[in-house]
Scaffold this motif. Structure first.
Motif, PDB file in Angstrom:
ATOM      1  N   PHE A 199       0.845  -1.192   0.000  1.00 14.47           N
ATOM      2  CA  PHE A 199       0.000   0.000   0.000  1.00 14.47           C
ATOM      3  C   PHE A 199       0.877   1.238   0.000  1.00 14.47           C
ATOM      4  O   PHE A 199       1.921   1.264   0.643  1.00 14.47           O
ATOM      5  CB  PHE A 199      -0.895   0.027   1.242  1.00 14.47           C
ATOM      6  N   SER A 200       0.431   2.257  -0.749  1.00 13.69           N
ATOM      7  CA  SER A 200       1.087   3.553  -0.678  1.00 13.69           C
ATOM      8  C   SER A 200       0.106   4.608  -1.141  1.00 13.69           C
ATOM      9  O   SER A 200      -0.625   4.395  -2.108  1.00 13.69           O
ATOM     10  CB  SER A 200       2.340   3.582  -1.559  1.00 13.69           C
ATOM     11  N   ARG A 201       0.075   5.726  -0.425  1.00 12.52           N
ATOM     12  CA  ARG A 201      -0.799   6.813  -0.819  1.00 12.52           C
ATOM     13  C   ARG A 201      -0.171   8.148  -0.464  1.00 12.52           C
ATOM     14  O   ARG A 201       0.671   8.235   0.421  1.00 12.52           O
ATOM     15  CB  ARG A 201      -2.181   6.689  -0.160  1.00 12.52           C
TER      16      ARG A 201
ATOM     17  N   VAL B 256      -3.747   7.994  -4.479  1.00  9.47           N
ATOM     18  CA  VAL B 256      -3.530   6.590  -4.160  1.00  9.47           C
ATOM     19  C   VAL B 256      -2.615   5.999  -5.209  1.00  9.47           C
ATOM     20  O   VAL B 256      -2.891   6.041  -6.403  1.00  9.47           O
ATOM     21  CB  VAL B 256      -4.853   5.822  -4.106  1.00  9.47           C
ATOM     22  N   CYS B 257      -1.483   5.431  -4.768  1.00 11.92           N
ATOM     23  CA  CYS B 257      -0.482   4.906  -5.695  1.00 11.92           C
ATOM     24  C   CYS B 257      -0.619   3.398  -5.903  1.00 11.92           C
ATOM     25  O   CYS B 257      -0.203   2.856  -6.907  1.00 11.92           O
ATOM     26  CB  CYS B 257       0.925   5.197  -5.171  1.00 11.92           C
ATOM     27  N   PHE B 258      -1.182   2.711  -4.915  1.00 17.31           N
ATOM     28  CA  PHE B 258      -1.241   1.259  -5.002  1.00 17.31           C
ATOM     29  C   PHE B 258      -2.385   0.774  -4.121  1.00 17.31           C
ATOM     30  O   PHE B 258      -2.719   1.397  -3.130  1.00 17.31           O
ATOM     31  CB  PHE B 258       0.095   0.645  -4.534  1.00 17.31           C
TER      32      PHE B 258
ATOM     33  N   ALA C 251       0.670  11.065   4.133  1.00 17.99           N
ATOM     34  CA  ALA C 251       1.229  10.167   3.134  1.00 17.99           C
ATOM     35  C   ALA C 251       1.861   8.963   3.839  1.00 17.99           C
ATOM     36  O   ALA C 251       2.592   9.125   4.814  1.00 17.99           O
ATOM     37  CB  ALA C 251       2.278  10.909   2.303  1.00 17.99           C
ATOM     38  N   TRP C 252       1.582   7.752   3.319  1.00 21.22           N
ATOM     39  CA  TRP C 252       2.147   6.581   3.987  1.00 21.22           C
ATOM     40  C   TRP C 252       2.289   5.402   3.047  1.00 21.22           C
ATOM     41  O   TRP C 252       1.620   5.316   2.015  1.00 21.22           O
ATOM     42  CB  TRP C 252       1.356   6.196   5.222  1.00 21.22           C
TER      43      TRP C 252
ATOM     44  N   CYS D 146       4.508  10.585  -4.484  1.00 14.34           N
ATOM     45  CA  CYS D 146       4.616   9.117  -4.578  1.00 14.34           C
ATOM     46  C   CYS D 146       5.114   8.683  -5.955  1.00 14.34           C
ATOM     47  O   CYS D 146       4.742   7.652  -6.484  1.00 14.34           O
ATOM     48  CB  CYS D 146       3.286   8.444  -4.255  1.00 14.34           C
ATOM     49  N   ASP D 147       5.987   9.490  -6.555  1.00 12.81           N
ATOM     50  CA  ASP D 147       6.478   9.202  -7.905  1.00 12.81           C
ATOM     51  C   ASP D 147       7.213   7.869  -7.996  1.00 12.81           C
ATOM     52  O   ASP D 147       7.254   7.251  -9.053  1.00 12.81           O
ATOM     53  CB  ASP D 147       7.418  10.320  -8.380  1.00 12.81           C
ATOM     54  N   PHE D 148       7.801   7.438  -6.873  1.00 12.38           N
ATOM     55  CA  PHE D 148       8.628   6.235  -6.964  1.00 12.38           C
ATOM     56  C   PHE D 148       7.806   4.996  -7.317  1.00 12.38           C
ATOM     57  O   PHE D 148       8.339   3.987  -7.750  1.00 12.38           O
ATOM     58  CB  PHE D 148       9.386   6.000  -5.648  1.00 12.38           C
ATOM     59  N   LEU D 149       6.494   5.051  -7.166  1.00 13.97           N
ATOM     60  CA  LEU D 149       5.648   3.918  -7.523  1.00 13.97           C
ATOM     61  C   LEU D 149       4.992   4.073  -8.892  1.00 13.97           C
ATOM     62  O   LEU D 149       4.344   3.169  -9.356  1.00 13.97           O
ATOM     63  CB  LEU D 149       4.553   3.730  -6.470  1.00 13.97           C
ATOM     64  N   LYS D 150       5.157   5.222  -9.541  1.00 17.13           N
ATOM     65  CA  LYS D 150       4.489   5.443 -10.813  1.00 17.13           C
ATOM     66  C   LYS D 150       5.084   4.608 -11.938  1.00 17.13           C
ATOM     67  O   LYS D 150       4.489   4.475 -12.998  1.00 17.13           O
ATOM     68  CB  LYS D 150       4.517   6.929 -11.174  1.00 17.13           C
TER      69      LYS D 150
END
Length: 298
Positions: A66-68, A75-77, A88-89, A109-113
């Motif tokens: 999970f990441s947001r 919401v990233c995932f 943000a977590w 949260c760019d690292f998950l894009k």
């Protein structure tokens, strides 16, 4: 007392077994300003708060579940049924039920894009910043054991702490059955609650960084040389929606965290005669400090 001692020994063995595969710290530069178990205005702190401008890194390899960002639209995932810290977590599953949670950092949260769903040990997850209820640049870190339904004190699993200052004992009070704090060393026979205001050892910090009072690792009370009770900060359990802490067995956290910033360590029945009440405060490195208060019980 024997049951409580066996419980503590067993629980320590379990956590020490986990800690054989120690995790890294989520930052090598940030300053710890509040730790696990601290009295957070009447409730136990369930993680660590750090201050500073630094990268936030994964403490161990694992799957990002999970990441947001800082708002519900970021919401990233996807995720489900996890504790939900504000701001943000990110949550990382390390297996064996252990989840590390990083929160209140910069909401980017760019690292998950790029589709990244796994991180390696010490890989950057985010940058420290301000989101949620943050009051300064930094981040918040927790470890949750979903198999045992408990928040685990990170210092039980992270690599050993850096050089620390010794624990401190600020005050020791007795509260009688009517709820009054005794103000004399001559007291009547009866049941009393032992209230201790103490802090554990901590790393040296820059002069411009304000640090909240850090919780110790263990507080022990003894009467005339016999242990009367102990409060341990290894974990906070969740039982039917109630937070439970280890004080001679599991008790509701509200019974311990009622006098900010102090802790209710134990209840004792004092009989007539000379009473030596000793309080021992220990940090995670085994460094201890003790104080003895003497009472005459009539």
């Amino acid at each position: 007392m024997k049951i409580a001692l066996l419980f503590f020994v067993f629980f320590s063995i379990v956590l020490n077994t986990i800690s054989l595969n120690a995790m890294s710290w989520p930052s090598s530069e940030a300053v710890l300003v509040r730790n696990f178990g601290a009295n957070n205005d009447g409730t136990p702190a369930l993680g660590m708060a750090f201050a500073g401008e630094t990268d936030v890194v994964a403490v161990k390899s694992g799957e990002v579940i999970f990441s947001r960002g800082g708002s519900s639209s970021q919401v990233c995932f996807a995720a489900s049924r996890l504790p939900s810290p504000l701001g943000a977590w990110t949550a990382v599953d390390h297996g064996d039920g252990l989840i590390s949670i990083y929160s209140r950092y910069n909401s980017d949260c760019d690292f998950l894009k790029t589709g990244l769903t796994r991180v390696e040990r010490e890989q950057p997850i985010a940058s420290a910043g301000i989101s949620g209820w943050s009051e300064r640049n930094g981040f918040y870190f927790k470890i949750f054991d979903r198999e045992e339904r408990r928040w685990v004190n990170p210092v039980m699993i992270l690599t050993p702490m850096r050089e620390t200052l010794p624990p401190q004992i600020f005050s020791v009070e007795l509260r009688d059955a009517q709820g009054f704090v005794v103000s004399t060393n001559n007291i009547t026979q009866g049941r009393y609650t032992i209230i201790v205001n103490a802090a554990g050892g901590r790393s040296q910090a820059p002069a411009n960084v304000a640090i909240s009072q850090l919780a110790p690792h263990r507080i022990v009370s003894s009467v005339n040389g016999s242990e009367a009770g102990s409060l341990n900060f290894e974990a906070v359990f969740v039982r039917d929606g109630v937070l439970m802490v280890s004080r001679n067995g599991l008790v509701p956290a509200r019974q311990v965290y009622t006098r900010y910033p102090a802790f209710e360590v134990s209840e004792v029945f004092l009989t007539r005669g000379q009473v030596n009440l000793e309080i021992i405060v220990q940090d995670i490195n085994g460094i201890s400090r003790s104080i003895i208060n003497r009472f005459v019980v009539n």
